[in-house]
Design a protein around this motif. Structure first.
Motif, mmCIF file in Angstrom:
data_model
loop_
_atom_site.group_PDB
_atom_site.id
_atom_site.type_symbol
_atom_site.label_atom_id
_atom_site.label_comp_id
_atom_site.label_asym_id
_atom_site.label_seq_id
_atom_site.Cartn_x
_atom_site.Cartn_y
_atom_site.Cartn_z
ATOM 1 N N SER A 82 0.791 -1.484 -0.003
ATOM 2 C CA SER A 82 0.296 0.453 -0.415
ATOM 3 C C SER A 82 0.761 0.739 -0.199
ATOM 4 C CB SER A 82 -1.415 0.411 1.560
ATOM 5 O OG SER A 82 -0.311 0.417 2.085
ATOM 6 N N GLY A 83 2.295 1.287 0.201
ATOM 7 C CA GLY A 83 3.567 2.029 -0.435
ATOM 8 C C GLY A 83 3.822 2.328 1.136
ATOM 9 N N ASN A 84 3.493 1.872 2.250
ATOM 10 C CA ASN A 84 3.402 2.716 3.530
ATOM 11 C C ASN A 84 4.565 2.465 4.406
ATOM 12 O OD1 ASN A 84 3.180 3.782 6.493
ATOM 13 N ND2 ASN A 84 1.170 3.487 6.833
ATOM 14 N N TYR A 85 5.774 2.476 3.758
ATOM 15 C CA TYR A 85 6.959 2.150 3.663
ATOM 16 C C TYR A 85 7.887 1.953 5.609
ATOM 17 C CZ TYR A 85 6.942 2.312 -0.783
ATOM 18 O OH TYR A 85 6.158 1.883 -2.764
ATOM 19 N N GLY A 86 7.070 2.960 6.360
ATOM 20 C CA GLY A 86 7.517 3.122 7.170
ATOM 21 C C GLY A 86 6.988 1.952 8.576
ATOM 22 N N GLU A 87 5.779 2.117 8.190
ATOM 23 C CA GLU A 87 5.429 0.905 9.044
ATOM 24 C C GLU A 87 5.554 -0.424 8.184
ATOM 25 O OE1 GLU A 87 0.718 0.317 9.975
ATOM 26 O OE2 GLU A 87 1.075 2.591 10.278
ATOM 27 N N ALA A 88 5.540 -0.609 6.902
ATOM 28 C CA ALA A 88 6.316 -1.631 5.787
ATOM 29 C C ALA A 88 7.871 -2.570 6.736
ATOM 30 C CB ALA A 88 6.547 -1.810 4.689
ATOM 31 N N ILE A 89 8.832 -1.200 6.863
ATOM 32 C CA ILE A 89 9.281 -1.287 7.954
ATOM 33 C C ILE A 89 9.298 -2.008 9.608
ATOM 34 C CG2 ILE A 89 11.829 -0.593 8.219
ATOM 35 C CD1 ILE A 89 11.922 1.837 6.252
ATOM 36 N N VAL A 90 8.837 -1.104 10.564
ATOM 37 C CA VAL A 90 8.725 -1.781 11.445
ATOM 38 C C VAL A 90 8.321 -2.768 11.651
ATOM 39 C CG1 VAL A 90 6.829 -1.483 13.750
ATOM 40 C CG2 VAL A 90 7.824 0.859 12.229
ATOM 41 N N ASN A 91 7.053 -3.412 10.948
ATOM 42 C CA ASN A 91 6.478 -4.966 11.130
ATOM 43 C C ASN A 91 7.607 -6.013 10.695
ATOM 44 O OD1 ASN A 91 4.295 -3.833 11.618
ATOM 45 N ND2 ASN A 91 3.153 -3.410 9.542
ATOM 46 N N ALA A 92 8.570 -5.466 9.143
ATOM 47 C CA ALA A 92 10.070 -6.311 8.584
ATOM 48 C C ALA A 92 10.232 -6.666 10.048
ATOM 49 C CB ALA A 92 10.161 -6.101 7.790
ATOM 50 N N LEU A 93 10.387 -5.539 11.037
ATOM 51 C CA LEU A 93 11.642 -5.362 11.602
ATOM 52 C C LEU A 93 11.000 -6.869 13.148
ATOM 53 C CD1 LEU A 93 13.196 -2.037 11.903
ATOM 54 C CD2 LEU A 93 14.285 -4.180 11.128
ATOM 55 N N GLU A 94 10.137 -6.511 13.354
ATOM 56 C CA GLU A 94 9.297 -7.495 14.151
ATOM 57 C C GLU A 94 9.822 -8.824 13.653
ATOM 58 O OE1 GLU A 94 8.345 -6.845 16.911
ATOM 59 O OE2 GLU A 94 8.490 -4.356 17.492
ATOM 60 N N ALA A 95 9.363 -9.179 12.628
ATOM 61 C CA ALA A 95 9.575 -10.410 11.833
ATOM 62 C C ALA A 95 11.046 -10.843 12.426
ATOM 63 C CB ALA A 95 9.138 -10.334 10.320
ATOM 64 N N LEU A 96 11.810 -10.108 12.155
ATOM 65 C CA LEU A 96 12.676 -10.604 12.152
ATOM 66 C C LEU A 96 13.705 -10.245 13.383
ATOM 67 C CD1 LEU A 96 14.815 -7.779 9.268
ATOM 68 C CD2 LEU A 96 14.606 -10.834 8.894
ATOM 69 N N GLU A 97 12.995 -9.637 14.184
ATOM 70 C CA GLU A 97 13.278 -10.334 15.490
ATOM 71 C C GLU A 97 12.798 -11.170 16.286
ATOM 72 O OE1 GLU A 97 12.899 -8.394 18.958
ATOM 73 O OE2 GLU A 97 13.861 -6.321 17.647
ATOM 74 N N ARG A 98 11.824 -12.047 15.445
ATOM 75 C CA ARG A 98 11.437 -13.091 15.388
ATOM 76 C C ARG A 98 12.514 -14.358 14.589
ATOM 77 N NH1 ARG A 98 8.034 -9.899 17.156
ATOM 78 N NH2 ARG A 98 6.984 -10.087 18.624
ATOM 79 N N ASP A 99 12.820 -13.755 13.181
ATOM 80 C CA ASP A 99 13.448 -14.869 12.828
ATOM 81 C C ASP A 99 14.679 -13.593 11.844
ATOM 82 O OD1 ASP A 99 14.953 -16.624 11.288
ATOM 83 O OD2 ASP A 99 12.700 -17.447 10.002
ATOM 84 N N PRO A 100 15.873 -13.881 12.200
ATOM 85 C CA PRO A 100 16.799 -12.735 12.281
ATOM 86 C C PRO A 100 17.253 -13.109 11.013
ATOM 87 C CG PRO A 100 17.739 -13.476 13.759
ATOM 88 C CD PRO A 100 16.332 -14.647 13.803
#
Length: 196
Positions: A82-100
């Motif tokens: 949807s082009g909301n890159y800031g939230e996309a980054i935040v959510n991706a970082l949360e996924a990376l916290e669970r699986d780097p």
């Protein structure tokens, strides 16, 4: 006396009927949700064009299953799409916290970050009326960024850092090698003699 015999019988019948109806109702009790069920529900909401509902389902799933990366991945992908890159980054970082090692989350974070940077550079270029060749624009942008950061170089090279360390070491060596002023016995007995 018959009345006293009827009451216990009625109580027993009532208890047995309550147990019987409770047993039938237990099959209708809600089952514990699973991550797969939550993902299916979110997918159905997306297919129905209800992205906000899907995102809310995924957010609830991320709370219900705090160690799962899947809800965070899906939320990151939805925000990226949807082009909301800031939230996309935040959510991706949360996924990376669970699986780097999650490739999808790393990709979303990297590409979304580049898109945010590209937009910021484009805005900076437009606001400062930069125009010309790509090289001259890059030089002008680098100059603006250096000025904004107060740095001579945006990314110091290894040689520049080595030269800076060598200069600092030479300066310290010269300060240490300078002869110290000779002190007289009068000055050594008067600690404030140097101030006079």
């Amino acid at each position: 006396m018959t009345f006293q015999r009827v009451i216990p019988t009625l109580v027993c019948v009532a208890v047995l009927s309550a147990c019987a109806s409770g047993g039938q109702g237990s099959g209708n009790a809600p089952k514990a949700p699973t991550i797969a069920a939550a993902m299916s529900e979110a997918d159905a909401a997306v297919m129905a064009g209800q992205n906000d509902k899907a995102y809310a389902i995924l957010k609830t799933a991320s709370s219900a299953f705090p160690t799962e990366k899947t809800p965070w991945q899906r939320m990151a992908q939805m925000r990226f799409d949807s082009g909301n890159y800031g939230e996309a980054i935040v959510n991706a970082l949360e996924a990376l916290e669970r699986d780097p090692d999650d490739t999808l989350a790393n990709s979303i974070a990297a590409v979304a970050g580049l898109r945010v940077s590209s937009k910021a550079l484009a805005d900076l270029t437009q606001k400062n009326n930069l125009s010309g060749t790509v090289r001259s624009e890059a030089q002008d942008l680098a100059k603006l960024l250096r000025e904004a950061l107060g740095e001579k170089e945006l990314v110091p090279s290894a040689n520049t850092r080595a030269m800076a360390r060598a200069k600092e070491a030479a300066r310290r060596a010269s300060v240490a090698a300078q002869p110290k002023p000779a002190t007289t016995t009068a000055a050594s007995s008067d600690p404030f003699g140097a101030l006079k």
